[in-house]
Design an enzyme around this catalytic site. Structure first.
Site, PDB file in Angstrom:
ATOM      1  N   CYS A  68       0.852  -1.187   0.000  1.00 54.57           N
ATOM      2  CA  CYS A  68       0.000   0.000   0.000  1.00 54.57           C
ATOM      3  C   CYS A  68       0.885   1.234   0.000  1.00 54.57           C
ATOM      4  O   CYS A  68       2.085   1.164   0.267  1.00 54.57           O
ATOM      5  CB  CYS A  68      -0.947   0.003   1.198  1.00 54.57           C
ATOM      6  SG  CYS A  68      -0.146   0.120   2.805  1.00 54.57           S
ATOM      7  N   CYS A  69       0.294   2.361  -0.315  1.00 52.04           N
ATOM      8  CA  CYS A  69       1.006   3.644  -0.319  1.00 52.04           C
ATOM      9  C   CYS A  69      -0.025   4.722  -0.020  1.00 52.04           C
ATOM     10  O   CYS A  69      -0.932   4.508   0.769  1.00 52.04           O
ATOM     11  CB  CYS A  69       1.743   3.861  -1.638  1.00 52.04           C
ATOM     12  SG  CYS A  69       0.681   3.946  -3.090  1.00 52.04           S
ATOM     13  N   ALA A  70       0.094   5.864  -0.656  1.00 55.93           N
ATOM     14  CA  ALA A  70      -0.880   6.938  -0.435  1.00 55.93           C
ATOM     15  C   ALA A  70      -2.074   6.820  -1.377  1.00 55.93           C
ATOM     16  O   ALA A  70      -3.216   6.972  -0.967  1.00 55.93           O
ATOM     17  CB  ALA A  70      -0.220   8.305  -0.593  1.00 55.93           C
ATOM     18  N   TRP A  96      -3.308   3.433   1.701  1.00 54.26           N
ATOM     19  CA  TRP A  96      -3.360   2.832   3.031  1.00 54.26           C
ATOM     20  C   TRP A  96      -4.633   3.210   3.780  1.00 54.26           C
ATOM     21  O   TRP A  96      -5.134   2.413   4.577  1.00 54.26           O
ATOM     22  CB  TRP A  96      -2.109   3.184   3.843  1.00 54.26           C
ATOM     23  CG  TRP A  96      -2.110   4.555   4.443  1.00 54.26           C
ATOM     24  CD1 TRP A  96      -1.687   5.713   3.860  1.00 54.26           C
ATOM     25  CD2 TRP A  96      -2.581   4.915   5.742  1.00 54.26           C
ATOM     26  NE1 TRP A  96      -1.866   6.764   4.716  1.00 54.26           N
ATOM     27  CE2 TRP A  96      -2.411   6.307   5.879  1.00 54.26           C
ATOM     28  CE3 TRP A  96      -3.134   4.204   6.790  1.00 54.26           C
ATOM     29  CZ2 TRP A  96      -2.769   6.993   7.030  1.00 54.26           C
ATOM     30  CZ3 TRP A  96      -3.501   4.893   7.939  1.00 54.26           C
ATOM     31  CH2 TRP A  96      -3.310   6.265   8.044  1.00 54.26           C
TER      32      TRP A  96
END
Length: 105
Positions: A68-70, A96
């Site tokens: 996950c990331c932004a 996220w």
């Protein structure tokens, strides 16, 4: 149910099932982004540090990975890198915040 609901609903189901099977959550945002919010138990490995050494350590986990990331862009890149380096079971959860909602709904 629209096409996007079908596609993203399927991704949600795959990600949650992987987590139930012991997947590790890898957050590929920067340390600065990570410190302002993250999913409990997730590991922060920024995309720019996802090198051979980090990938070898992830392989040793012998578990599915959820990245996950932004927003989902960096995690999509991370998923591609991990698959190219022999990690077969990798899921892109996207942002996220979304994954956090999925886990807490």
């Amino acid at each position: 149910m629209g096409l996007f609901d079908f596609l993203f609903g399927k991704r949600k189901q795959e990600v949650l099932e992987a987590i139930e099977r012991g997947a590790r959550i890898i957050d590929v945002r920067t340390p600065q982004e990570f410190k302002y919010g993250y999913i409990d138990g997730s590991v922060n490995i920024p995309l720019e540090r996802l090198n051979d050494s980090a990938i070898k350590k992830l392989k040793k986990l012998n578990a599915p990975l959820v990245v996950c990331c932004a927003s989902g862009m960096r995690s999509a890149s991370a998923k591609g890198m991990l698959i190219q380096n022999g990690i077969a079971e990798v899921y892109n959860a996207g942002g996220w915040h979304k994954l956090d909602r999925w886990l807490n709904s």
